[in-house]
Structure formats: C-alpha cells, structure tokens
Design an enzyme around this catalytic site. Structure first.
Site, mmCIF file in Angstrom:
data_model
loop_
_atom_site.group_PDB
_atom_site.id
_atom_site.type_symbol
_atom_site.label_atom_id
_atom_site.label_comp_id
_atom_site.label_asym_id
_atom_site.label_seq_id
_atom_site.Cartn_x
_atom_site.Cartn_y
_atom_site.Cartn_z
ATOM 1 N N LYS A 1 0.855 -1.318 -0.027
ATOM 2 C CA LYS A 1 0.131 -0.023 0.046
ATOM 3 C C LYS A 1 0.878 1.193 -0.098
ATOM 4 C CE LYS A 1 -4.044 -2.060 0.346
ATOM 5 N NZ LYS A 1 -5.054 -1.883 -0.715
ATOM 6 N N HIS B 1 -10.518 -7.970 -8.262
ATOM 7 C CA HIS B 1 -10.464 -7.380 -6.805
ATOM 8 C C HIS B 1 -10.942 -8.485 -5.881
ATOM 9 C CE1 HIS B 1 -11.377 -5.072 -3.341
ATOM 10 N NE2 HIS B 1 -9.995 -4.933 -3.556
HETATM 11 O O1 LIG Z 1 -7.565 -2.075 -1.908
HETATM 12 C C1 LIG Z 1 -7.913 -3.327 -1.622
HETATM 13 N N1 LIG Z 1 -7.438 -4.204 -2.287
HETATM 14 O O2 LIG Z 1 -6.869 -4.176 -3.625
HETATM 15 C C2 LIG Z 1 -8.463 -3.436 -0.465
HETATM 16 O O3 LIG Z 1 -9.829 -4.133 -0.543
HETATM 17 C C3 LIG Z 1 -8.709 -2.535 0.673
HETATM 18 O O4 LIG Z 1 -7.315 -2.168 1.080
HETATM 19 C C4 LIG Z 1 -9.274 -3.148 1.754
HETATM 20 O O5 LIG Z 1 -10.823 -3.217 1.403
HETATM 21 C C5 LIG Z 1 -9.208 -2.393 3.077
HETATM 22 O O6 LIG Z 1 -9.898 -1.187 2.803
HETATM 23 MG MG LIG Z 2 -7.149 -1.987 -4.195
#
Ligand SMILES: O=C(NO)[C@H](O)[C@H](O)[C@H](O)CO
Ligand SMILES: [Mg+2]
Length: 370
Positions: A173, A303
C-alpha cells in the site's frame, strides 16, 4: 428450481493481526454481508458482498435484500440467472433510488447466490459451469503483507516471508507521504529481488501532481502496476497519468457498472482491469466486464472483495484473468477455502461458487441482520 426464500445474513470476521490500514481505511473486521437463497426442493445457495463491518451500513444492505430484492425473486426459477439479473437491475423503483451503491451491493449477494445454486444443481464448481478451465494455474499475489499499518522493517520481513512461501507477486500500500512510500518500495524491491512482481495500491488518496512525483521516483523499481492512484471516478486524471508514466495503471474495485469501465477503456485510462463481483451486482456483470477487457486486450486482476472465494472460479474460467489477489481473512469461513499452493490458487473441486459458510463460521461470526 423454484425459489422458496431469500434471507440476508451478516458475518464479521477479524482481519489479520486484529487491525489493518491502507491510505483511506483502517479496519478490524471484514463484513461478509450476504443472502441465502433456498429453493423448493431444498437446495441452498449463498452469495455475499464485502464491507468494512460497520453494522449500520450492513443493515442497509440486508434490508435491501429482504424487503426490495426478495419479493422480486421468491417464486421465480433460480436457474434463470441472467433474466433475474436484469429483473433486479432494471426494476424501476430500485433503479430510481440507486443504479450504483447499496442496491448493487445487495444485488451482488443475490446474483452470486443464484450462480452458487446453478453450479450446485449442475453438480460442478462454478468455473466448470462457466465453460471450464482455460489455464493450468492462477498466479496469486499477496496483499496481506503490504498494509500501510505495517512498520517499515516488518514490511520487508513480511515480503520476504511471502516469497519464501512461494508467492511470485506481492502488493504494498502507498498513499502516506511520497518520501516514505518510496523508501518502503525500494526496501521491498531490494529484499525480494527482480523476479517477484511488485505492485503498489494507493486506494485513490493522492492527486495527479503527487502521483506524478511518486511515479518519477518509483519507475526504477519495476512496479508491476499502480492501483487506484487517483479518485475512483477521475477518468481524465487516470488517462493523463497513464500517458505520463511507464508504470501501468490498475483500477476497478470501486466501480459499479460496466458503463463505468467502458469510459476508462475508451479514454485509455487503465492497463490492468480490476472488477469486483461484490460491488458490481455479482458474477453476471463482472463477466461482461471481463469480455470487454478481453476485447480491448487488457488483462484482468479481479479485486478480492470476496477474498477470492468466487473470483478464483472466474479466474480459472475467463481468458482475460491473469492474476488474483490473496487476502486470507475469511477463507476459513467456507467449506472450500480459496487456498494458495506454490504461489497459485488451488483449483476448486466442490460444486458451487465457493460461498457456503461452515457451521463454525455461523457460530463464531454471525451478527444481527437488522
Ligand atoms: O484495495 C484493496 N485491495 O486491492 C483492499 O480491498 C482494501 O485495501 C481493503 O478493503 C481495506 O480497505
Ligand atoms: Mg485495491
């Protein structure tokens, strides 16, 4: 397969290490907010959307399932998944109150439950029902070692641990400060070497100027994709960024309809396409986005709003799907957990969509539905 009942459910499941954060969210539990659809011959199908386990918001979804969607489904033939998808998506009263948002999250739960039922009735895993295995393996990438809430030294150790477990891809992240994020990116790249794919995910926090500054500093580290760099609806900004950097742009987890994706395709504002059945009203709409992405020759990385329980099936069955996100928070709540072995998702074997909760999960994680 006549539908006898449609009942909502809520599970709140703890995340890894009791709390995680990205640039815009900090959560302790994942919300599995779903629908159990039973047919008159006693077959049960399960589907769910994914939330940040805020019960007030979850109850908007369960109430929508119970009071708006159930009356449209009871008495219908559960095997007519596409006709029922349109019946819900084009229901005038529902369309008026929301073509995107609570209604599509609730729709996702029932559409996935109908696909689960259809596959169970056919006695096959969903990937088989969708046309069979189009690839030998679905490569996993690990997001659960890359949270912004993880300290810099632990981030590097977690990345090395994931590679040691066989992952050939990881994602970290970003979205704190450019300087800190570049330090973390460089440290992880040095630790994992050049052969492991390394993506970054900003969750829509930064503006274009900040993204441009980050990309200039990030390009030497062979970033596999920059996910959600800008605000989710900013097509123009993503197109400008895509033209300005060599780092591929990934997005889609926050988009609700195939029309939203079409605009990003048309403006060449995306390189990796990340639709999510838990947000887009289910498997039915996601498969349409996968088809369009394939027509544009863009790869798909679904996702994990479902934590890949359902998306592992779609990833084995659709030629556009290349890699799949691994977040293990809820996998052990299901009779067939989405497991990764030697860096790839195991091919599901059980009939259905991988969405049947275990008795243990009901007992430990159920929350009130209203
Ligand atoms: O961006 C994401 N994955 O690619 C995730 O889903 C988020 O970080 C999670 O839901 C926590 O908010
Ligand atoms: Mg994401």
């Amino acid at each position: 397969m006549k539908i006898k009942s449609v009942e909502p459910f809520v599970l709140h499941v703890p995340v890894t290490g009791s709390q995680i954060a990205d640039s815009t969210h900090s959560i302790t539990h994942w919300g599995v907010v779903g629908a159990r659809i039973e047919t008159e011959d006693g077959l049960a199908g399960y589907g769910f959307t994914g939330t940040h386990a805020e019960l007030a918001g979850d109850h908007l979804i369960t109430r929508c399932i119970a009071t708006c969607l159930a009356p449209l489904l009871v008495g219908e033939d559960a095997s007519d998944v596409q006709r029922l998808w349109l019946k819900i998506a084009r229901n005038p009263a529902l369309q008026w109150i929301g073509r995107a948002g609570i209604t599509t999250l609730a729709h996702a739960a029932v559409d996935v439950a109908l696909w689960d039922l259809k596959a169970k009735q056919a006695g096959v895993p969903l990937w088989k029902l969708l046309g069979g295995q189009v690839r030998d393996r679905v490569r996993a990438y690990n997001t659960d070692i890359g949270w912004l809430s993880i300290a810099d030294d632990k981030l590097v150790q977690g990345a090395q641990r994931a590679v040691g477990q066989g992952f050939t891809g990881i994602k970290i992240k970003v979205g704190s400060t450019v300087e800190r994020d570049l330090r973390r990116l460089e440290a992880v790249r040095r630790a994992i070497g050049p052969d492991v794919t390394l993506a970054v995910d900003g969750n829509g926090k930064w503006d274009l100027a900040t993204c441009l500054r980050f990309c200039r500093g990030a390009e030497p580290f062979d970033v596999y994709w920059f996910e959600e760099p800008l605000w989710h609806d900013d097509v123009k900004g993503h197109a400008q960024l895509a033209r300005a950097t060599r780092i591929p742009v990934a997005l889609g987890e926050q988009l609700y309809t195939q029309d939203a994706f079409s605009e990003f395709f048309h403006q060449e504002a995306v390189h990796w396409v990340q639709p999510d059945s838990t947000r887009m009203g289910g498997v039915s709409e996601v498969m349409r986005v996968c088809e369009t992405a394939h027509a544009y020759r863009l790869p798909v990385a679904l996702h994990a709003g479902d934590m890949s329980q359902v998306h592992v099936h779609l990833s084995y069955a659709h030629p556009a799907c290349q890699v799949l996100e691994y977040i293990p928070w809820i996998k052990d709540c299901f009779t067939e957990p989405a497991e990764v072995v030697d860096g790839s998702f195991r091919l599901p074997q059980q009939p259905g969509a991988g969405t049947t909760p275990t008795q243990d999960a009901w007992e430990r994680f159920s929350r009130p539905v209203a």
